[in-house]
Design an enzyme around this catalytic site. Sequence first.
Site, short mmCIF file in Angstrom:
data_model
loop_
_atom_site.label_atom_id
_atom_site.label_comp_id
_atom_site.label_asym_id
_atom_site.label_seq_id
_atom_site.Cartn_x
_atom_site.Cartn_y
_atom_site.Cartn_z
N HIS A 320 -37.64 -15.73 -32.88
CA HIS A 320 -38.98 -15.44 -33.39
C HIS A 320 -39.50 -16.53 -34.31
O HIS A 320 -40.62 -17.01 -34.14
CB HIS A 320 -39.01 -14.09 -34.12
CG HIS A 320 -40.39 -13.72 -34.57
ND1 HIS A 320 -41.42 -13.51 -33.66
CD2 HIS A 320 -40.93 -13.55 -35.80
CE1 HIS A 320 -42.53 -13.21 -34.33
NE2 HIS A 320 -42.27 -13.24 -35.62
N HIS A 330 -46.24 -20.03 -42.86
CA HIS A 330 -44.83 -19.90 -42.45
C HIS A 330 -44.13 -21.26 -42.37
O HIS A 330 -43.09 -21.38 -41.71
CB HIS A 330 -44.70 -19.19 -41.08
CG HIS A 330 -45.21 -17.79 -41.07
ND1 HIS A 330 -44.89 -16.86 -42.03
CD2 HIS A 330 -46.02 -17.14 -40.18
CE1 HIS A 330 -45.49 -15.71 -41.76
NE2 HIS A 330 -46.17 -15.85 -40.65
N VAL A 358 -45.72 -17.92 -36.00
CA VAL A 358 -46.93 -18.65 -36.37
C VAL A 358 -48.00 -18.31 -35.34
O VAL A 358 -47.81 -18.52 -34.14
CB VAL A 358 -46.68 -20.17 -36.41
CG1 VAL A 358 -47.97 -20.92 -36.72
CG2 VAL A 358 -45.60 -20.50 -37.43
#
Length: 473
Positions: A320, A330, A358
């Site tokens: 992920h 992020h 993202v």
Amino acid sequence: MGVDKFLARFTYVLIIINALIRLSEGGLTSNYVRNNGLSRDMPLDSDVFRVPSGFNAPQQVHITQGDHQGKSVIISWITANKSESESKSVLYWAANNETKKTSDSTTVVKYNYYNYTSGYIHHCTIKNLEFDTKYYYIVGAGNVTREFSFVTPPRPGPDVPYTFGLIGDLGQTYDSNRTLTHYELNPIKGQTLLFVGDLSYADSYPFHDNTRWDTWGRFIERSAAYQPWIWTAGNHEIDFVPEIGETEPFKPYTHRFFVPYKASESTSPLWYSIKRASAYIIVLSSYSAYGKYTPQYKWLTNELTKVDRAETPWLIVVMHCPMYSSYVHHYMEGETMRVMYEQWFVEYKVDVVFAGHVHAYERSERISNIAYDVVNGLCTPLRNESAPVYITIGDGGNQEGLVTEMTEPQPSYSAYREASYGHGIFDIKNRTHAYFGWHRNQDGFAVEADSMWFLNRYWKSLQELRTQNYINM
């Protein structure tokens, strides 16, 4: 020196020079501009959320691979009420054979989450299927049954063509629906979907409203009931909220989505592997312990040694949280996992790593950053032909919207980036070549906003060895 040897050496030098030039400059940042506001949820009375008619009708039907080889399928569905014994079974048959069979290998689970009680969640495993065969199946009983179909993959082999779809961070907004529709209508038909995490975004609603898991399950059924979705857990699946008494991480996710983790000797459904056609797919968990000595670390060290590239040449890793991203949001969240695992990805010549998290799209160059040892100062990503391409595809359309702020100037490791919604297609042609295309939602279904031909890392290294031996003759 002969002409052939001179040309071989000259070509090799040109390739190296071209690689150095490309890496010395940043890649392309798309100038495509779209509305970067938050995506709106589809209303609860939308047709995509409609409950099937009939008392205790099966709903939220979805399938995934049920073993390591591809000869088994896990069929999952939910009923509002406890099912009679006959409705726990799955009736199935091959399209080329009218003999109907029944599978009773069904596990039924349910769970409570804060003030929510789930329906009865059925997971039925159908085993010993024939490769490359279309099957029909029926769930439900009596007057309330529903029929679907799927196609099993070809037998694993090096030159077996196969096409994967890629979606991540989907949610249940109008943009989510556009992404799924776009994928369904793509003329290059995905045969199996690799989902890179963050599914329903139920945790974005008050008290992690688990009824939004139910709406999401009905939303994706139109695709997930007909082709396997290979699941990856993201941060929105953690659902750890001690302040409301919920202290079991991943509770809704692990009850609703069964995967064949034991077939790859994993101890957790959050990390596992499968073979499918000519691909070997490793799913990792960004939000489980992955440091040295942990179960996931130990499993991966053993798993990578098992991959037979002569049988499944395409080695794909799915997670992920991206290891490489040039978006501000992020930024560097995947750095600790990169430090732990990147050297293995290079050593074992992983072809591509797909990630989400993202909410945008990005494709990297083939680079690595594995030389750093705290004191040597070697901490810049460098071109590495043994390294994978890193693709971030967390652009499914969820309610949090797109991330548009990027690091500037564009880093040399970033080949292409664009803050738009879309999906990907990874189309394996044979043991040496695969084609990847990224489709933004606003393009026509045959148009790719970004694309790349992949040359398999394992077979490329063998070819280079043969070429070097020839040059040195």
